[in-house]
Scaffold this motif. Structure first.
Motif: not given
Length: 79
Positions: A11-13, A19-27, A31-38
């Motif tokens: 989901r994070a991927y 979002e257009g594959r921006p660099q530096g936003h992996d965390r 966290e957004k993916a964790e929240g969505e799944l939670a």
């Protein structure tokens, strides 16, 4: 890697790609993916986020055709 972590990773991927594959936003993506799944969001991993979905619903501008126009049922003048 357990199943939950794999779903978060996928989901994070997908968020990153949407979002257009921006660099530096992996965390943030993780966290957004964790929240969505939670929250029980069972969206497929590659489905766009709400933000990207809204942009894609706006539509695509298509250039008018350069082909000659003829009325239906009439032959064109092209050889």
């Amino acid at each position: 890697m357990d199943d939950k972590e794999e779903r978060i990773r996928q989901r994070a991927y997908a968020i990153w790609e949407s979002e257009g594959r921006p660099q530096g936003h992996d965390r943030r993506h993780w966290e957004k993916a964790e929240g969505e799944l939670a929250d029980g969001d069972q969206r497929p991993p590659n489905e766009p986020t709400d933000e990207r979905r809204e942009e894609s619903e706006v539509g695509t501008v298509v250039a008018p055709s350069t082909a000659p126009r003829v009325k239906a049922g009439q032959p064109s003048n092209e050889p």
